[in-house]
Design a protein around this motif. Structure first.
Motif, PDB file in Angstrom:
ATOM      1  N   VAL A  70       2.285   9.437  -1.004  1.00  0.00           N
ATOM      2  CA  VAL A  70       1.484  10.453  -0.307  1.00  0.00           C
ATOM      3  C   VAL A  70       0.373   9.787   0.499  1.00  0.00           C
ATOM      4  O   VAL A  70       0.079  10.183   1.638  1.00  0.00           O
ATOM      5  CB  VAL A  70       0.903  11.475  -1.314  1.00  0.00           C
ATOM      6  CG1 VAL A  70       0.060  12.525  -0.596  1.00  0.00           C
ATOM      7  CG2 VAL A  70       2.041  12.151  -2.100  1.00  0.00           C
ATOM      8  N   ASP A  71      -0.249   8.754  -0.086  1.00  0.00           N
ATOM      9  CA  ASP A  71      -1.296   8.023   0.637  1.00  0.00           C
ATOM     10  C   ASP A  71      -0.731   7.413   1.914  1.00  0.00           C
ATOM     11  O   ASP A  71      -1.344   7.510   2.996  1.00  0.00           O
ATOM     12  CB  ASP A  71      -1.877   6.914  -0.247  1.00  0.00           C
ATOM     13  CG  ASP A  71      -2.694   7.461  -1.406  1.00  0.00           C
ATOM     14  OD1 ASP A  71      -3.133   8.617  -1.330  1.00  0.00           O
ATOM     15  OD2 ASP A  71      -2.888   6.723  -2.402  1.00  0.00           O
ATOM     16  N   ASP A  72       0.425   6.739   1.799  1.00  0.00           N
ATOM     17  CA  ASP A  72       1.028   6.106   2.984  1.00  0.00           C
ATOM     18  C   ASP A  72       1.331   7.155   4.058  1.00  0.00           C
ATOM     19  O   ASP A  72       1.134   6.912   5.252  1.00  0.00           O
ATOM     20  CB  ASP A  72       2.323   5.381   2.599  1.00  0.00           C
ATOM     21  CG  ASP A  72       2.062   4.153   1.734  1.00  0.00           C
ATOM     22  OD1 ASP A  72       0.898   3.719   1.664  1.00  0.00           O
ATOM     23  OD2 ASP A  72       3.032   3.637   1.137  1.00  0.00           O
ATOM     24  N   TRP A  73       1.803   8.308   3.633  1.00  0.00           N
ATOM     25  CA  TRP A  73       2.142   9.395   4.565  1.00  0.00           C
ATOM     26  C   TRP A  73       0.882   9.940   5.232  1.00  0.00           C
ATOM     27  O   TRP A  73       0.793  10.014   6.472  1.00  0.00           O
ATOM     28  CB  TRP A  73       2.878  10.480   3.787  1.00  0.00           C
ATOM     29  CG  TRP A  73       3.312  11.669   4.594  1.00  0.00           C
ATOM     30  CD1 TRP A  73       3.665  11.699   5.906  1.00  0.00           C
ATOM     31  CD2 TRP A  73       3.452  13.017   4.104  1.00  0.00           C
ATOM     32  NE1 TRP A  73       4.031  12.975   6.282  1.00  0.00           N
ATOM     33  CE2 TRP A  73       3.918  13.809   5.192  1.00  0.00           C
ATOM     34  CE3 TRP A  73       3.265  13.625   2.871  1.00  0.00           C
ATOM     35  CZ2 TRP A  73       4.151  15.160   5.074  1.00  0.00           C
ATOM     36  CZ3 TRP A  73       3.518  14.976   2.748  1.00  0.00           C
ATOM     37  CH2 TRP A  73       3.958  15.736   3.839  1.00  0.00           C
ATOM     38  N   THR A  76       1.675   1.938   8.590  1.00  0.00           N
ATOM     39  CA  THR A  76       2.841   1.428   9.331  1.00  0.00           C
ATOM     40  C   THR A  76       3.524   0.271   8.607  1.00  0.00           C
ATOM     41  O   THR A  76       4.727   0.068   8.757  1.00  0.00           O
ATOM     42  CB  THR A  76       2.430   0.952  10.733  1.00  0.00           C
ATOM     43  OG1 THR A  76       1.437  -0.090  10.598  1.00  0.00           O
ATOM     44  CG2 THR A  76       1.860   2.099  11.553  1.00  0.00           C
ATOM     45  N   HIS A  77       2.730  -0.530   7.842  1.00  0.00           N
ATOM     46  CA  HIS A  77       3.291  -1.693   7.154  1.00  0.00           C
ATOM     47  C   HIS A  77       2.766  -1.730   5.720  1.00  0.00           C
ATOM     48  O   HIS A  77       1.551  -1.598   5.505  1.00  0.00           O
ATOM     49  CB  HIS A  77       2.908  -2.995   7.857  1.00  0.00           C
ATOM     50  CG  HIS A  77       3.545  -3.167   9.202  1.00  0.00           C
ATOM     51  ND1 HIS A  77       3.146  -2.436  10.307  1.00  0.00           N
ATOM     52  CD2 HIS A  77       4.557  -3.976   9.620  1.00  0.00           C
ATOM     53  CE1 HIS A  77       3.891  -2.797  11.350  1.00  0.00           C
ATOM     54  NE2 HIS A  77       4.748  -3.727  10.955  1.00  0.00           N
ATOM     55  N   ALA A  82       8.880  12.540   6.362  1.00  0.00           N
ATOM     56  CA  ALA A  82       8.012  11.482   6.885  1.00  0.00           C
ATOM     57  C   ALA A  82       8.827  10.242   7.226  1.00  0.00           C
ATOM     58  O   ALA A  82       9.859   9.965   6.608  1.00  0.00           O
ATOM     59  CB  ALA A  82       6.947  11.123   5.851  1.00  0.00           C
ATOM     60  N   GLU A  83       8.360   9.482   8.204  1.00  0.00           N
ATOM     61  CA  GLU A  83       8.993   8.225   8.585  1.00  0.00           C
ATOM     62  C   GLU A  83       8.471   7.117   7.658  1.00  0.00           C
ATOM     63  O   GLU A  83       7.276   6.873   7.595  1.00  0.00           O
ATOM     64  CB  GLU A  83       8.660   7.887  10.035  1.00  0.00           C
ATOM     65  CG  GLU A  83       9.324   6.632  10.557  1.00  0.00           C
ATOM     66  CD  GLU A  83      10.845   6.774  10.664  1.00  0.00           C
ATOM     67  OE1 GLU A  83      11.527   5.742  10.566  1.00  0.00           O
ATOM     68  OE2 GLU A  83      11.325   7.915  10.849  1.00  0.00           O
ATOM     69  N   PRO A  84       9.356   6.440   6.929  1.00  0.00           N
ATOM     70  CA  PRO A  84       8.888   5.376   6.031  1.00  0.00           C
ATOM     71  C   PRO A  84       8.240   4.236   6.826  1.00  0.00           C
ATOM     72  O   PRO A  84       8.650   3.952   7.955  1.00  0.00           O
ATOM     73  CB  PRO A  84      10.165   4.891   5.334  1.00  0.00           C
ATOM     74  CG  PRO A  84      11.129   6.022   5.483  1.00  0.00           C
ATOM     75  CD  PRO A  84      10.808   6.660   6.798  1.00  0.00           C
TER      76      PRO A  84
END
Length: 400
Positions: A126-129, A134-135, A158-160
């Protein structure tokens, strides 16, 4: 040290957001409640091991498998992500290259515990989203988490991000780095007297390279860094190499900066440096000899506190035959009016010449009496910095 652009963010402060996403997945049929008890799951894993199978959750509470089953009374369920049963997850690891997992190998990850607390592996997704990461660059012990996290991101639309998994750091014995290998936290390195820029330089060079460059600034590191030059094999943590690197940084550091770092260490030793010579001048004299700030403080301390030479050092270096010359050194020093390096040198060298002695024969006993050690930086600058009273008092006390 390291700089940052925003934050820091604490997961405990984002719990409402994580619970919101858990509920979203439940509402969309992409997650479900699992009522399996710990005892059930332990028995399941034990049976799987007995059959030579990889232990994994069997999906017994997936909606399609639990039709008609009544949840047991009094049991608080966990929430599991409904992982796809078929197909594959492939991602191009920026260090390791393409990696593929079959979905049939992945069980349904617990994304919220029975008390409603979201799990770490879900929170980071969720944090990354939310933060548009991006990395993701992390240790290769997280490779197995990646396909599950990618599936959750895709379920959320979401795009990984791109993933790079760097090899683990090993101890000098070739085993995975752990507490038994020494320092247990970054703060312990600070206590032991390592400069932050030296530690960062060492860690940056560990498993990554830029030609033969060993010493570089953080600005250079930011300019040079790329994932292509990360080693695919595990790096070994070498404490001796880190110590050497720290010494190089101390040698070239600004004495005023080092003095600010050394001052609290001296005060912890019961020394008030402000009552003696300028600390930055003392530091400048000793900094080429010290590998850590702790060593530097110990060495500089001889300028500020009364010497306590050991009996063995006195017996070895201050022999009866040298005492007449030492008495003359005391007299010559007492006669010096303007105490400076040139005057101290002339007074000392006059006694050397009168007795036909070589420098070490007289300098080492003087060091032992005045500073408690046979080894110091260049003698005359040190005597001049210490001040007449600091030098004459222990010499007079010893010879009286």
């Amino acid at each position: 040290g390291l700089d940052w652009d925003e934050g820091p963010y604490y997961q405990m402060q984002r719990m409402d957001r994580y619970r919101e996403v858990v509920q979203q997945l439940l509402d969309e049929g992409k997650a479900y409640y699992c009522y399996a008890s710990k005892e059930e799951l332990d028995a399941l894993r034990e049976a799987q091991r007995a059959r030579g199978e990889k232990p994994r959750y069997d999906g017994r509470w997936r909606p399609e498998n639990a039709k008609g089953r009544t949840p047991p009374a009094g049991v608080k369920p966990v929430v599991r992500f409904k992982n796809p049963l078929d197909g594959e997850v492939t991602f191009n690891d920026l260090v390791k290259g393409p990696i593929t997992f079959r979905n049939s190998e992945l069980d349904d990850l617990v994304i919220a515990r029975a008390d409603g607390t979201p799990t770490y592996n879900f929170c980071v997704v969720v944090d990354d989203w939310d933060m548009k990461i991006t990395h993701v660059i992390r240790g290769d012990d997280h490779v197995n988490n990646t396909p599950r996290q990618i599936n959750i991101l895709r379920a959320l639309g979401a795009e990984p991000p791109q993933y790079a998994h760097v090899p683990m750091i090993l101890g000098a014995d070739g085993e995975r780095l752990s507490k038994r290998h020494g320092a247990v936290s970054v703060m312990q390195y600070a206590e032991e007297g390592y400069l932050p820029e030296a530690l960062l330089n060492y860690l940056a060079r560990l498993g990554w390279s830029h030609g033969d460059d060993e010493i570089f600034s953080m600005r250079q590191f930011v300019e040079w860094f790329d994932l292509e030059h990360i080693s695919r094999s595990a790096a070994q943590f070498n404490p001796e190499k880190l110590l050497w690197l720290n010494q190089q940084y101390i040698k070239t550091a600004d004495p005023e900066r080092l003095a600010r770092d050394v001052a609290p260490r001296l005060k912890d030793m019961g020394i008030a440096p402000e009552q003696g010579p300028a600390l930055d001048a003392a530091v400048k004299m000793f900094q080429e000899r010290a590998a850590t700030l702790r060593e530097l403080a110990e060495q500089v301390s001889i300028v500020y506190r009364a010497a306590q030479p050991g009996e063995e050092a006195l017996k070895q270096h201050v022999t009866e035959d040298i005492k007449p010359a030492l008495r003359e050194v005391l007299q010559a020093f007492e006669a010096v009016g303007d105490w400076n390096e040139e005057a101290v040198s002339q007074a000392f060298n006059g006694v050397l010449k009168a007795h036909g002695l070589k420098m070490p024969k007289l300098a080492i006993p003087l060091r032992v009496i005045v500073y408690g050690t046979p080894q110091t930086p260049s003698l005359f600058p040190l005597l001049a910095l210490s001040g007449k009273a600091r030098v004459v008092a222990p010499l007079r006390a010893f010879l009286s």
